[in-house]
Design a protein around this motif. Structure first.
Motif, PDB file in Angstrom:
ATOM      1  N   LYS A  58       0.836  -1.196   0.000  1.00 61.16           N
ATOM      2  CA  LYS A  58       0.000   0.000   0.000  1.00 61.16           C
ATOM      3  C   LYS A  58       0.869   1.243   0.000  1.00 61.16           C
ATOM      4  O   LYS A  58       2.086   1.167   0.198  1.00 61.16           O
ATOM      5  CB  LYS A  58      -0.950   0.009   1.197  1.00 61.16           C
ATOM      6  CG  LYS A  58      -0.271   0.047   2.557  1.00 61.16           C
ATOM      7  CD  LYS A  58      -1.298   0.006   3.673  1.00 61.16           C
ATOM      8  CE  LYS A  58      -0.610   0.092   5.029  1.00 61.16           C
ATOM      9  NZ  LYS A  58      -1.587   0.117   6.115  1.00 61.16           N
ATOM     10  N   GLU A  59       0.231   2.365  -0.192  1.00 60.03           N
ATOM     11  CA  GLU A  59       0.932   3.631  -0.184  1.00 60.03           C
ATOM     12  C   GLU A  59       0.660   4.340   1.138  1.00 60.03           C
ATOM     13  O   GLU A  59      -0.475   4.393   1.600  1.00 60.03           O
ATOM     14  CB  GLU A  59       0.455   4.485  -1.352  1.00 60.03           C
ATOM     15  CG  GLU A  59       1.328   5.677  -1.621  1.00 60.03           C
ATOM     16  CD  GLU A  59       0.905   6.402  -2.880  1.00 60.03           C
ATOM     17  OE1 GLU A  59       0.054   7.309  -2.759  1.00 60.03           O
ATOM     18  OE2 GLU A  59       1.411   6.042  -3.953  1.00 60.03           O
ATOM     19  N   GLY A  60       1.718   4.842   1.749  1.00 59.44           N
ATOM     20  CA  GLY A  60       1.583   5.552   3.009  1.00 59.44           C
ATOM     21  C   GLY A  60       2.239   6.919   2.926  1.00 59.44           C
ATOM     22  O   GLY A  60       2.681   7.340   1.860  1.00 59.44           O
ATOM     23  N   ARG A  61       2.308   7.581   4.050  1.00 58.41           N
ATOM     24  CA  ARG A  61       2.945   8.897   4.099  1.00 58.41           C
ATOM     25  C   ARG A  61       3.922   8.948   5.265  1.00 58.41           C
ATOM     26  O   ARG A  61       3.650   8.422   6.336  1.00 58.41           O
ATOM     27  CB  ARG A  61       1.907  10.001   4.273  1.00 58.41           C
ATOM     28  CG  ARG A  61       1.019  10.199   3.082  1.00 58.41           C
ATOM     29  CD  ARG A  61       0.285  11.532   3.188  1.00 58.41           C
ATOM     30  NE  ARG A  61      -0.522  11.773   2.024  1.00 58.41           N
ATOM     31  CZ  ARG A  61      -0.096  12.397   0.925  1.00 58.41           C
ATOM     32  NH1 ARG A  61       1.129  12.853   0.876  1.00 58.41           N
ATOM     33  NH2 ARG A  61      -0.896  12.573  -0.095  1.00 58.41           N
ATOM     34  N   ASN A  62       5.047   9.607   5.012  1.00 60.01           N
ATOM     35  CA  ASN A  62       6.020   9.848   6.059  1.00 60.01           C
ATOM     36  C   ASN A  62       5.429  10.912   6.977  1.00 60.01           C
ATOM     37  O   ASN A  62       5.098  12.012   6.526  1.00 60.01           O
ATOM     38  CB  ASN A  62       7.339  10.334   5.440  1.00 60.01           C
ATOM     39  CG  ASN A  62       8.404  10.589   6.483  1.00 60.01           C
ATOM     40  OD1 ASN A  62       8.112  11.010   7.596  1.00 60.01           O
ATOM     41  ND2 ASN A  62       9.645  10.354   6.110  1.00 60.01           N
ATOM     42  N   PRO A  63       5.249  10.601   8.287  1.00 61.91           N
ATOM     43  CA  PRO A  63       4.594  11.570   9.181  1.00 61.91           C
ATOM     44  C   PRO A  63       5.380  12.873   9.361  1.00 61.91           C
ATOM     45  O   PRO A  63       4.790  13.913   9.638  1.00 61.91           O
ATOM     46  CB  PRO A  63       4.454  10.822  10.502  1.00 61.91           C
ATOM     47  CG  PRO A  63       5.304   9.626  10.403  1.00 61.91           C
ATOM     48  CD  PRO A  63       5.581   9.370   8.964  1.00 61.91           C
ATOM     49  N   ILE A  69       5.204   7.238   0.538  1.00 64.82           N
ATOM     50  CA  ILE A  69       6.137   6.114   0.555  1.00 64.82           C
ATOM     51  C   ILE A  69       5.371   4.851   0.200  1.00 64.82           C
ATOM     52  O   ILE A  69       4.158   4.768   0.399  1.00 64.82           O
ATOM     53  CB  ILE A  69       6.841   5.943   1.927  1.00 64.82           C
ATOM     54  CG1 ILE A  69       5.816   5.745   3.043  1.00 64.82           C
ATOM     55  CG2 ILE A  69       7.752   7.110   2.233  1.00 64.82           C
ATOM     56  CD1 ILE A  69       6.419   5.382   4.379  1.00 64.82           C
ATOM     57  N   LYS A  70       6.090   3.882  -0.337  1.00 67.44           N
ATOM     58  CA  LYS A  70       5.471   2.604  -0.673  1.00 67.44           C
ATOM     59  C   LYS A  70       5.754   1.632   0.463  1.00 67.44           C
ATOM     60  O   LYS A  70       6.903   1.450   0.867  1.00 67.44           O
ATOM     61  CB  LYS A  70       6.021   2.066  -1.985  1.00 67.44           C
ATOM     62  CG  LYS A  70       5.569   2.867  -3.176  1.00 67.44           C
ATOM     63  CD  LYS A  70       6.000   2.246  -4.476  1.00 67.44           C
ATOM     64  CE  LYS A  70       5.496   3.101  -5.626  1.00 67.44           C
ATOM     65  NZ  LYS A  70       5.823   2.504  -6.917  1.00 67.44           N
ATOM     66  N   ILE A  71       4.714   1.030   0.994  1.00 65.50           N
ATOM     67  CA  ILE A  71       4.837   0.023   2.051  1.00 65.50           C
ATOM     68  C   ILE A  71       4.692  -1.334   1.372  1.00 65.50           C
ATOM     69  O   ILE A  71       3.653  -1.609   0.767  1.00 65.50           O
ATOM     70  CB  ILE A  71       3.774   0.220   3.141  1.00 65.50           C
ATOM     71  CG1 ILE A  71       3.913   1.621   3.745  1.00 65.50           C
ATOM     72  CG2 ILE A  71       3.882  -0.861   4.206  1.00 65.50           C
ATOM     73  CD1 ILE A  71       2.785   2.020   4.665  1.00 65.50           C
ATOM     74  N   PRO A  72       5.735  -2.170   1.422  1.00 61.91           N
ATOM     75  CA  PRO A  72       5.690  -3.441   0.702  1.00 61.91           C
ATOM     76  C   PRO A  72       4.716  -4.438   1.331  1.00 61.91           C
ATOM     77  O   PRO A  72       4.382  -4.338   2.520  1.00 61.91           O
ATOM     78  CB  PRO A  72       7.124  -3.958   0.797  1.00 61.91           C
ATOM     79  CG  PRO A  72       7.690  -3.306   2.014  1.00 61.91           C
ATOM     80  CD  PRO A  72       6.994  -1.979   2.125  1.00 61.91           C
ATOM     81  N   ALA A  73       4.286  -5.401   0.522  1.00 61.09           N
ATOM     82  CA  ALA A  73       3.434  -6.486   1.023  1.00 61.09           C
ATOM     83  C   ALA A  73       4.240  -7.322   2.012  1.00 61.09           C
ATOM     84  O   ALA A  73       5.467  -7.432   1.902  1.00 61.09           O
ATOM     85  CB  ALA A  73       2.964  -7.348  -0.145  1.00 61.09           C
ATOM     86  N   CYS A  74       3.554  -7.899   2.988  1.00 64.94           N
ATOM     87  CA  CYS A  74       4.237  -8.735   3.975  1.00 64.94           C
ATOM     88  C   CYS A  74       3.239  -9.709   4.593  1.00 64.94           C
ATOM     89  O   CYS A  74       2.042  -9.618   4.354  1.00 64.94           O
ATOM     90  CB  CYS A  74       4.881  -7.882   5.061  1.00 64.94           C
ATOM     91  SG  CYS A  74       3.700  -6.958   6.066  1.00 64.94           S
TER      92      CYS A  74
END
Length: 90
Positions: A58-63, A69-74
């Motif tokens: 998913k796509e997230g944001r640096n707080p 940022i891209k958050i990889p699958a896990c």
């Protein structure tokens, strides 16, 4: 309760040495981990079920900066409490 306290309690209740209990506990944790790595569920009747759930990328944001940022699958470990454990707590 931490690991050493758990080992001491089991050793006392089972009249076994702390060293033997710690080896068994470590092997139990390793067996559960290996099963989850293989995609298997571990069911301990009355206690609960350990499983691994896939989390999609998913796509997230640096707080701090707000940058995307891209958050990889896990894979995420999950635990679902069994009926006996739930009843013991209530």
């Amino acid at each position: 309760m931490n690991k050493s306290e758990l080992v001491a309690k089991i050793a006392k209740n089972a009249s076994a040495s702390k060293v033997a209990v710690e080896v068994i506990l470590d092997e139990a944790v390793n067996a559960i981990t290996e099963a989850l790595k293989k995609g298997e569920d571990v069911r301990l009747v009355g206690f609960g079920t350990f499983s691994a759930a896939a989390r999609p990328a998913k796509e997230g944001r640096n707080p701090r900066t707000g940058a995307k940022i891209k958050i990889p699958a896990c894979k995420q470990p999950k635990f679902k409490a069994g009926k006996t454990l739930k009843e013991a707590l209530n």
